[in-house]
Write a protein that holds these residues in place. Structure first.
Motif, PDB file in Angstrom:
ATOM      1  N   GLY A  84       4.169   7.666   7.040  1.00  0.00           N
ATOM      2  CA  GLY A  84       3.211   6.266   7.319  1.00  0.00           C
ATOM      3  C   GLY A  84       2.078   7.088   8.137  1.00  0.00           C
ATOM      4  N   ARG A  85       2.000   8.055   7.599  1.00  0.00           N
ATOM      5  CA  ARG A  85       0.596   8.901   8.505  1.00  0.00           C
ATOM      6  C   ARG A  85      -0.475   8.331   7.231  1.00  0.00           C
ATOM      7  NH1 ARG A  85       4.586  11.927  10.672  1.00  0.00           N
ATOM      8  NH2 ARG A  85       3.814  14.323   8.759  1.00  0.00           N
ATOM      9  N   VAL A  86      -0.259   8.569   6.774  1.00  0.00           N
ATOM     10  CA  VAL A  86      -1.410   8.343   5.016  1.00  0.00           C
ATOM     11  C   VAL A  86      -0.853   7.382   4.842  1.00  0.00           C
ATOM     12  CG1 VAL A  86      -1.855   9.567   3.228  1.00  0.00           C
ATOM     13  CG2 VAL A  86      -1.664  10.770   5.391  1.00  0.00           C
ATOM     14  N   ARG A  87      -2.425   6.352   4.667  1.00  0.00           N
ATOM     15  CA  ARG A  87      -1.843   4.936   3.856  1.00  0.00           C
ATOM     16  C   ARG A  87      -2.946   5.114   2.825  1.00  0.00           C
ATOM     17  NH1 ARG A  87      -4.058  -0.054   4.007  1.00  0.00           N
ATOM     18  NH2 ARG A  87      -4.903   1.005   5.781  1.00  0.00           N
ATOM     19  N   ILE A  88      -2.935   4.218   1.359  1.00  0.00           N
ATOM     20  CA  ILE A  88      -3.578   4.490   0.292  1.00  0.00           C
ATOM     21  C   ILE A  88      -3.408   3.037  -0.049  1.00  0.00           C
ATOM     22  CG2 ILE A  88      -4.982   5.350  -2.052  1.00  0.00           C
ATOM     23  CD1 ILE A  88      -3.039   8.039  -0.707  1.00  0.00           C
TER      24      ILE A  88
ATOM     25  N   SER B  13       0.501  -1.472  -0.087  1.00  0.00           N
ATOM     26  CA  SER B  13      -0.075  -0.079   0.254  1.00  0.00           C
ATOM     27  C   SER B  13       0.793   1.624  -0.049  1.00  0.00           C
ATOM     28  CB  SER B  13      -0.690   0.415   1.103  1.00  0.00           C
ATOM     29  OG  SER B  13       0.157  -0.457   2.471  1.00  0.00           O
ATOM     30  N   LEU B  14       0.765   2.025  -0.361  1.00  0.00           N
ATOM     31  CA  LEU B  14       1.247   3.838  -0.309  1.00  0.00           C
ATOM     32  C   LEU B  14       1.314   4.381   0.285  1.00  0.00           C
ATOM     33  CD1 LEU B  14       2.939   5.577  -2.338  1.00  0.00           C
ATOM     34  CD2 LEU B  14       0.626   6.277  -3.244  1.00  0.00           C
ATOM     35  N   ARG B  15       1.939   4.548   1.097  1.00  0.00           N
ATOM     36  CA  ARG B  15       2.253   5.392   2.703  1.00  0.00           C
ATOM     37  C   ARG B  15       3.128   6.556   2.059  1.00  0.00           C
ATOM     38  NH1 ARG B  15       1.802   2.393   6.602  1.00  0.00           N
ATOM     39  NH2 ARG B  15       1.143  -0.023   7.042  1.00  0.00           N
TER      40      ARG B  15
ATOM     41  N   GLU C  21      -0.717  -4.680  -5.187  1.00  0.00           N
ATOM     42  CA  GLU C  21      -1.087  -3.193  -5.584  1.00  0.00           C
ATOM     43  C   GLU C  21      -2.459  -2.332  -5.051  1.00  0.00           C
ATOM     44  OE1 GLU C  21      -0.290  -4.873  -7.522  1.00  0.00           O
ATOM     45  OE2 GLU C  21       0.870  -3.834  -9.247  1.00  0.00           O
ATOM     46  N   GLY C  22      -2.843  -2.726  -4.007  1.00  0.00           N
ATOM     47  CA  GLY C  22      -4.387  -2.346  -4.585  1.00  0.00           C
ATOM     48  C   GLY C  22      -4.816  -0.770  -4.702  1.00  0.00           C
ATOM     49  N   HIS C  23      -3.854  -0.347  -4.583  1.00  0.00           N
ATOM     50  CA  HIS C  23      -3.817   1.702  -4.883  1.00  0.00           C
ATOM     51  C   HIS C  23      -3.839   2.329  -6.311  1.00  0.00           C
ATOM     52  CE1 HIS C  23       0.417   0.891  -3.390  1.00  0.00           C
ATOM     53  NE2 HIS C  23      -0.088   2.051  -4.750  1.00  0.00           N
ATOM     54  N   VAL C  24      -3.453   0.938  -6.659  1.00  0.00           N
ATOM     55  CA  VAL C  24      -3.057   0.844  -8.421  1.00  0.00           C
ATOM     56  C   VAL C  24      -4.180  -0.058  -9.462  1.00  0.00           C
ATOM     57  CG1 VAL C  24      -1.854   0.972 -10.627  1.00  0.00           C
ATOM     58  CG2 VAL C  24      -0.477   1.748  -8.026  1.00  0.00           C
TER      59      VAL C  24
ATOM     60  N   PRO D 193     -12.707  15.215 -14.126  1.00  0.00           N
ATOM     61  CA  PRO D 193     -11.278  15.490 -14.307  1.00  0.00           C
ATOM     62  C   PRO D 193     -10.361  15.877 -12.949  1.00  0.00           C
ATOM     63  CG  PRO D 193     -13.403  17.553 -14.465  1.00  0.00           C
ATOM     64  CD  PRO D 193     -13.778  16.299 -14.556  1.00  0.00           C
ATOM     65  N   LEU D 194     -10.895  15.755 -11.988  1.00  0.00           N
ATOM     66  CA  LEU D 194      -9.908  16.259 -10.803  1.00  0.00           C
ATOM     67  C   LEU D 194      -9.582  15.214 -10.013  1.00  0.00           C
ATOM     68  CD1 LEU D 194     -12.217  19.824  -9.472  1.00  0.00           C
ATOM     69  CD2 LEU D 194      -9.768  19.654 -10.435  1.00  0.00           C
ATOM     70  N   ARG D 195     -10.215  14.332 -10.243  1.00  0.00           N
ATOM     71  CA  ARG D 195     -10.210  13.292  -9.566  1.00  0.00           C
ATOM     72  C   ARG D 195      -9.325  12.266 -10.326  1.00  0.00           C
ATOM     73  NH1 ARG D 195     -11.813   9.031  -6.044  1.00  0.00           N
ATOM     74  NH2 ARG D 195     -11.362   6.834  -6.537  1.00  0.00           N
ATOM     75  N   SER D 196      -9.160  12.260 -11.279  1.00  0.00           N
ATOM     76  CA  SER D 196      -8.413  11.622 -12.412  1.00  0.00           C
ATOM     77  C   SER D 196      -6.996  12.374 -12.587  1.00  0.00           C
ATOM     78  CB  SER D 196      -9.109  11.807 -14.027  1.00  0.00           C
ATOM     79  OG  SER D 196      -9.931  11.272 -14.562  1.00  0.00           O
ATOM     80  N   ARG D 197      -6.671  13.507 -12.257  1.00  0.00           N
ATOM     81  CA  ARG D 197      -5.385  13.973 -12.245  1.00  0.00           C
ATOM     82  C   ARG D 197      -4.684  13.751 -10.785  1.00  0.00           C
ATOM     83  NH1 ARG D 197      -5.304  20.311 -13.398  1.00  0.00           N
ATOM     84  NH2 ARG D 197      -6.179  19.992 -15.571  1.00  0.00           N
ATOM     85  N   ALA D 198      -5.648  13.801 -10.094  1.00  0.00           N
ATOM     86  CA  ALA D 198      -5.271  13.318  -8.683  1.00  0.00           C
ATOM     87  C   ALA D 198      -4.335  11.871  -8.447  1.00  0.00           C
ATOM     88  CB  ALA D 198      -6.532  13.024  -7.540  1.00  0.00           C
ATOM     89  N   ILE D 199      -5.280  11.191  -9.237  1.00  0.00           N
ATOM     90  CA  ILE D 199      -4.483  10.016  -9.861  1.00  0.00           C
ATOM     91  C   ILE D 199      -3.700   9.919 -10.386  1.00  0.00           C
ATOM     92  CG2 ILE D 199      -5.211   7.520 -10.356  1.00  0.00           C
ATOM     93  CD1 ILE D 199      -8.104   7.905  -9.711  1.00  0.00           C
TER      94      ILE D 199
END
Length: 213
Positions: free
Chosen positions: A154-158, A148-150, A193-196, A207-213
């Motif tokens: 490590g305070r934020v995990r995706i 997972s993406l940290r 890699e569940g975040h991907v 578009p904003l979500r797509s750009r963030a990803i």
């Protein structure tokens, strides 16, 4: 009539003589999807997840096609059932605490050669040994690494919390334990890699979500 509506009409006509509940599979679509998976895999073998294909005949069909190799199973009991049915490469997707199934696995050379179990903690090795009930077969082991993406220290995990093995050092420590322990053989490493995986990066109307990803 849309293509989907035409398919529904065709399916209804083909099953009109059958009583519900029923399930049908369009084998032309099934085979086309299998071909597309092989194309996208780019030469890497595709392992079929049995929790998504809940029919042994379909598992046999897809594994007979070039580009596919092995099953990723849902439970240890299912893994043993598949191995008894003739599938010789079954990877259990999750750690298990099914003591009776571990006893069966450790007592049967055919099952032990076909099934690989997932481990992400020393305690699981202890549980397997305690469940052997005299069985001496070598247990094939795959370790799962959490990818997972940290961020922010490590305070934020995706991503999914799949495993307590979160660093190469943790992984290496458990790998050495498996290698040193009689009755086990380390044969693989898995990471998800569940975040991907399955997250679109070009979402229509977002578009904003797509750009963030």
């Amino acid at each position: 009539m849309t293509a989907r509506a035409a398919d529904r009409t065709r399916y209804n006509r083909a099953t009109a003589h059958l009583d519900a509940p029923i399930a049908i599979v369009d084998l032309d679509a099934f085979d086309a999807n299998a071909d597309d998976l092989v194309r996208r895999a780019g030469g890497k073998p595709v392992r079929v997840a049995s929790k998504s294909v809940r029919c042994r005949a379909l598992l046999e069909r897809v594994l007979a096609r070039p580009g596919f190799a092995g099953i990723m199973s849902f439970t240890l009991a299912e893994s043993l059932w598949l191995a008894r049915a003739g599938f010789d490469d079954v990877l259990l997707a999750y750690p298990s605490a099914d003591r009776s199934a571990f006893a069966e696995l450790a007592a049967d050379p055919k099952l032990a050669a076909a099934v690989t179990v997932m481990v992400d903690d020393h305690a699981q090795l202890e549980l397997i040994d305690a469940s052997r009930a005299g069985g001496r077969e070598e247990i094939r082991v795959c370790l799962e690494l959490d990818t997972s993406l940290r961020m922010l220290g490590g305070r934020v995990r995706i991503g999914a919390l799949r495993s307590p093995l979160r660093s190469p050092a943790h992984l290496a420590e458990l790998a050495r334990s498996v290698a040193r322990r009689p009755g086990f053989r380390l044969v693989g490493l898995m990471a998800y890699e569940g975040h991907v995986a399955g997250v679109g990066d070009a979402l229509a109307g977002r578009p904003l979500r797509s750009r963030a990803i």
